[in-house]
Design a protein around this motif. Sequence first.
Motif, PDB file in Angstrom:
ATOM      1  N   GLY A 121      80.777  -3.775  -7.998  1.00  0.00           N
ATOM      2  CA  GLY A 121      79.695  -2.902  -7.558  1.00  0.00           C
ATOM      3  C   GLY A 121      79.445  -2.942  -6.062  1.00  0.00           C
ATOM      4  N   ASN A 122      80.093  -3.867  -5.356  1.00  0.00           N
ATOM      5  CA  ASN A 122      79.885  -3.996  -3.911  1.00  0.00           C
ATOM      6  C   ASN A 122      80.488  -2.813  -3.155  1.00  0.00           C
ATOM      7  OD1 ASN A 122      78.572  -6.400  -4.233  1.00  0.00           O
ATOM      8  ND2 ASN A 122      80.308  -7.691  -3.661  1.00  0.00           N
ATOM      9  N   ARG A 123      79.875  -2.488  -2.024  1.00  0.00           N
ATOM     10  CA  ARG A 123      80.367  -1.388  -1.198  1.00  0.00           C
ATOM     11  C   ARG A 123      80.268  -1.752   0.281  1.00  0.00           C
ATOM     12  NH1 ARG A 123      77.668   4.173  -2.547  1.00  0.00           N
ATOM     13  NH2 ARG A 123      79.420   4.893  -1.274  1.00  0.00           N
ATOM     14  N   ILE A 124      80.979  -0.986   1.110  1.00  0.00           N
ATOM     15  CA  ILE A 124      80.966  -1.175   2.564  1.00  0.00           C
ATOM     16  C   ILE A 124      80.605   0.153   3.224  1.00  0.00           C
ATOM     17  CG2 ILE A 124      82.480  -1.480   4.581  1.00  0.00           C
ATOM     18  CD1 ILE A 124      81.686  -4.078   3.452  1.00  0.00           C
ATOM     19  N   PHE A 125      79.766   0.093   4.272  1.00  0.00           N
ATOM     20  CA  PHE A 125      79.341   1.294   4.983  1.00  0.00           C
ATOM     21  C   PHE A 125      79.646   1.136   6.467  1.00  0.00           C
ATOM     22  CE2 PHE A 125      76.926   0.930   1.148  1.00  0.00           C
ATOM     23  CZ  PHE A 125      76.792   2.233   0.669  1.00  0.00           C
ATOM     24  N   ILE A 126      80.225   2.176   7.053  1.00  0.00           N
ATOM     25  CA  ILE A 126      80.611   2.104   8.455  1.00  0.00           C
ATOM     26  C   ILE A 126      79.399   2.388   9.343  1.00  0.00           C
ATOM     27  CG2 ILE A 126      81.349   4.519   8.666  1.00  0.00           C
ATOM     28  CD1 ILE A 126      83.836   3.275  10.206  1.00  0.00           C
ATOM     29  N   VAL A 127      79.180   1.524  10.334  1.00  0.00           N
ATOM     30  CA  VAL A 127      78.031   1.646  11.241  1.00  0.00           C
ATOM     31  C   VAL A 127      78.441   2.372  12.523  1.00  0.00           C
ATOM     32  CG1 VAL A 127      76.298   0.381  12.578  1.00  0.00           C
ATOM     33  CG2 VAL A 127      76.956  -0.428  10.292  1.00  0.00           C
ATOM     34  N   HIS A 128      79.593   2.031  13.058  1.00  0.00           N
ATOM     35  CA  HIS A 128      80.136   2.677  14.258  1.00  0.00           C
ATOM     36  C   HIS A 128      81.654   2.609  14.160  1.00  0.00           C
ATOM     37  CE1 HIS A 128      81.432  -1.040  16.529  1.00  0.00           C
ATOM     38  NE2 HIS A 128      80.733  -1.551  15.533  1.00  0.00           N
ATOM     39  N   ARG A 129      82.345   3.326  15.018  1.00  0.00           N
ATOM     40  CA  ARG A 129      83.802   3.386  14.929  1.00  0.00           C
ATOM     41  C   ARG A 129      84.469   2.924  16.220  1.00  0.00           C
ATOM     42  NH1 ARG A 129      85.013   9.127  11.770  1.00  0.00           N
ATOM     43  NH2 ARG A 129      83.197   9.047  10.394  1.00  0.00           N
ATOM     44  N   LEU A 130      85.698   2.484  16.063  1.00  0.00           N
ATOM     45  CA  LEU A 130      86.593   2.258  17.194  1.00  0.00           C
ATOM     46  C   LEU A 130      87.782   3.184  16.990  1.00  0.00           C
ATOM     47  CD1 LEU A 130      86.726  -1.656  17.558  1.00  0.00           C
ATOM     48  CD2 LEU A 130      85.355  -0.050  18.891  1.00  0.00           C
ATOM     49  N   ASP A 131      88.298   3.750  18.080  1.00  0.00           N
ATOM     50  CA  ASP A 131      89.502   4.570  17.966  1.00  0.00           C
ATOM     51  C   ASP A 131      90.633   3.750  17.354  1.00  0.00           C
ATOM     52  OD1 ASP A 131      88.172   6.645  19.221  1.00  0.00           O
ATOM     53  OD2 ASP A 131      88.917   6.123  21.216  1.00  0.00           O
ATOM     54  N   ARG A 132      91.579   4.442  16.726  1.00  0.00           N
ATOM     55  CA  ARG A 132      92.704   3.752  16.084  1.00  0.00           C
ATOM     56  C   ARG A 132      93.358   2.724  17.015  1.00  0.00           C
ATOM     57  NH1 ARG A 132      97.311   4.876  12.495  1.00  0.00           N
ATOM     58  NH2 ARG A 132      96.579   6.968  11.980  1.00  0.00           N
ATOM     59  N   ASP A 133      93.610   3.128  18.268  1.00  0.00           N
ATOM     60  CA  ASP A 133      94.363   2.261  19.175  1.00  0.00           C
ATOM     61  C   ASP A 133      93.498   1.332  20.019  1.00  0.00           C
ATOM     62  OD1 ASP A 133      96.852   3.278  18.353  1.00  0.00           O
ATOM     63  OD2 ASP A 133      96.551   5.053  19.586  1.00  0.00           O
ATOM     64  N   THR A 134      92.184   1.332  19.771  1.00  0.00           N
ATOM     65  CA  THR A 134      91.279   0.380  20.420  1.00  0.00           C
ATOM     66  C   THR A 134      91.106  -0.828  19.508  1.00  0.00           C
ATOM     67  OG1 THR A 134      90.064   2.159  21.522  1.00  0.00           O
ATOM     68  CG2 THR A 134      88.966   0.034  21.368  1.00  0.00           C
ATOM     69  N   SER A 135      91.253  -2.012  20.060  1.00  0.00           N
ATOM     70  CA  SER A 135      91.099  -3.242  19.274  1.00  0.00           C
ATOM     71  C   SER A 135      89.731  -3.855  19.544  1.00  0.00           C
ATOM     72  CB  SER A 135      92.200  -4.238  19.656  1.00  0.00           C
ATOM     73  OG  SER A 135      92.198  -4.461  21.059  1.00  0.00           O
ATOM     74  N   GLY A 136      89.380  -4.870  18.746  1.00  0.00           N
ATOM     75  CA  GLY A 136      88.175  -5.642  19.035  1.00  0.00           C
ATOM     76  C   GLY A 136      87.102  -5.661  17.967  1.00  0.00           C
ATOM     77  N   VAL A 137      85.898  -6.028  18.393  1.00  0.00           N
ATOM     78  CA  VAL A 137      84.787  -6.310  17.480  1.00  0.00           C
ATOM     79  C   VAL A 137      84.186  -5.025  16.897  1.00  0.00           C
ATOM     80  CG1 VAL A 137      82.595  -7.514  17.186  1.00  0.00           C
ATOM     81  CG2 VAL A 137      84.242  -8.340  18.884  1.00  0.00           C
ATOM     82  N   MET A 138      83.976  -5.061  15.583  1.00  0.00           N
ATOM     83  CA  MET A 138      83.441  -3.898  14.872  1.00  0.00           C
ATOM     84  C   MET A 138      82.487  -4.371  13.780  1.00  0.00           C
ATOM     85  SD  MET A 138      85.756  -0.875  13.289  1.00  0.00           S
ATOM     86  CE  MET A 138      85.017   0.627  12.675  1.00  0.00           C
ATOM     87  N   LEU A 139      81.423  -3.607  13.559  1.00  0.00           N
ATOM     88  CA  LEU A 139      80.362  -3.981  12.621  1.00  0.00           C
ATOM     89  C   LEU A 139      80.308  -3.026  11.428  1.00  0.00           C
ATOM     90  CD1 LEU A 139      77.658  -5.474  11.859  1.00  0.00           C
ATOM     91  CD2 LEU A 139      76.512  -3.900  13.447  1.00  0.00           C
ATOM     92  N   PHE A 140      80.206  -3.602  10.223  1.00  0.00           N
ATOM     93  CA  PHE A 140      80.039  -2.830   8.995  1.00  0.00           C
ATOM     94  C   PHE A 140      78.802  -3.324   8.245  1.00  0.00           C
ATOM     95  CE2 PHE A 140      84.499  -2.460   9.956  1.00  0.00           C
ATOM     96  CZ  PHE A 140      84.855  -1.187   9.544  1.00  0.00           C
ATOM     97  N   ALA A 141      78.203  -2.433   7.444  1.00  0.00           N
ATOM     98  CA  ALA A 141      77.035  -2.788   6.632  1.00  0.00           C
ATOM     99  C   ALA A 141      77.448  -2.891   5.169  1.00  0.00           C
ATOM    100  CB  ALA A 141      75.935  -1.746   6.797  1.00  0.00           C
ATOM    101  N   LYS A 142      76.684  -3.698   4.409  1.00  0.00           N
ATOM    102  CA  LYS A 142      76.978  -3.870   2.984  1.00  0.00           C
ATOM    103  C   LYS A 142      76.081  -3.018   2.086  1.00  0.00           C
ATOM    104  CE  LYS A 142      79.179  -8.387   2.684  1.00  0.00           C
ATOM    105  NZ  LYS A 142      79.096  -9.726   2.054  1.00  0.00           N
ATOM    106  N   SER A 143      75.199  -2.255   2.695  1.00  0.00           N
ATOM    107  CA  SER A 143      74.353  -1.350   1.912  1.00  0.00           C
ATOM    108  C   SER A 143      74.006  -0.143   2.769  1.00  0.00           C
ATOM    109  CB  SER A 143      73.064  -2.046   1.457  1.00  0.00           C
ATOM    110  OG  SER A 143      72.207  -2.283   2.565  1.00  0.00           O
ATOM    111  N   GLU A 144      73.675   0.958   2.103  1.00  0.00           N
ATOM    112  CA  GLU A 144      73.307   2.160   2.834  1.00  0.00           C
ATOM    113  C   GLU A 144      72.017   1.953   3.611  1.00  0.00           C
ATOM    114  OE1 GLU A 144      73.636   6.935   2.122  1.00  0.00           O
ATOM    115  OE2 GLU A 144      73.368   5.612   0.390  1.00  0.00           O
ATOM    116  N   GLU A 145      71.113   1.151   3.046  1.00  0.00           N
ATOM    117  CA  GLU A 145      69.838   0.852   3.722  1.00  0.00           C
ATOM    118  C   GLU A 145      70.075   0.145   5.048  1.00  0.00           C
ATOM    119  OE1 GLU A 145      66.064  -2.223   3.307  1.00  0.00           O
ATOM    120  OE2 GLU A 145      67.488  -2.029   1.652  1.00  0.00           O
ATOM    121  N   VAL A 146      70.940  -0.853   5.036  1.00  0.00           N
ATOM    122  CA  VAL A 146      71.241  -1.609   6.258  1.00  0.00           C
ATOM    123  C   VAL A 146      71.967  -0.718   7.263  1.00  0.00           C
ATOM    124  CG1 VAL A 146      72.628  -3.494   7.203  1.00  0.00           C
ATOM    125  CG2 VAL A 146      71.218  -3.878   5.174  1.00  0.00           C
TER     126      VAL A 146
END
Length: 289
Positions: A121-146
Amino acid sequence: MKSTEYRVQEQGELLLFLFEVLPDTGRNSVKSMLKRGQVLVDEQTETKHDFHLREGQKVTIIKNKVAKRKSTLTGLSILHEDDDVIVVDKSSGLLSIASPKEKQMTAHRQLMNYVKQQNPGNRIFIVHRLDRDTSGVMLFAKSEEVKERLQKTWKKSVEERTYIALVEGRLKQQEGTITSYLKESKSWKVHSSQKQNGGQHAVTHYQVLESKGNGTLVQVQLETGRKNQIRVHMQDIGHPIVGDDKYGSTVNPIQRLGLHAHILAFKHPKTGKSLRFESPVPKGFYKKF
């Protein structure tokens, strides 16, 4: 996540600390735990035997099943995970989210599969994006509320968002601010203009770190987060990012886009605690050309 936590009482090496708190576990088994990424120090994976622990730090040992789940990720490593968010270090070449051409091998899809292994039942929600060829730190949320909370409070929640860019040529000014309006065309290319013309206001701050040959390493901080903002703004000042032929680059000695999301610091959406994550600058960025 099934795990056991320990609090460091006095400073010392990580391996010796593990030997002490796991007296019934063989030394080779303890070393294997480190190698497999089962040991976290203050929520970040640590694999070095001689890592120096400070008094008060938290050491977490996660079960091998969880460590194996992490090892299935390709082009991704998890920097932090809790009940609300996942912070990852993404490799260059990996899409953040599905596109018409690539639907499976994306950061979002891999993390979705990862959390579903623990609970379907777990899901992942994207908060912001990095271009395909950009590397580095990225943040995802575990709920739509967050996710919605982070996106609505993004300007206030994000305390630092620093990129490192390798650009062509040598900049005359050691630091500066680039401001313009950015608008995406029907051909998916972003154009910059000093007139609004329906575009989004974009502000980029930069500072020269080091010049090598015909290239310059630049630290970039975003005041706004528009699509392709750094890439377009570097082209605006006549110093396109190395490897970025879409926005004016003519050389690619590092065989990738010279853009890396180096630091992301933000307030946790639930606890309000300040969290800071850093991804090392790729070694190729220091290459002289």
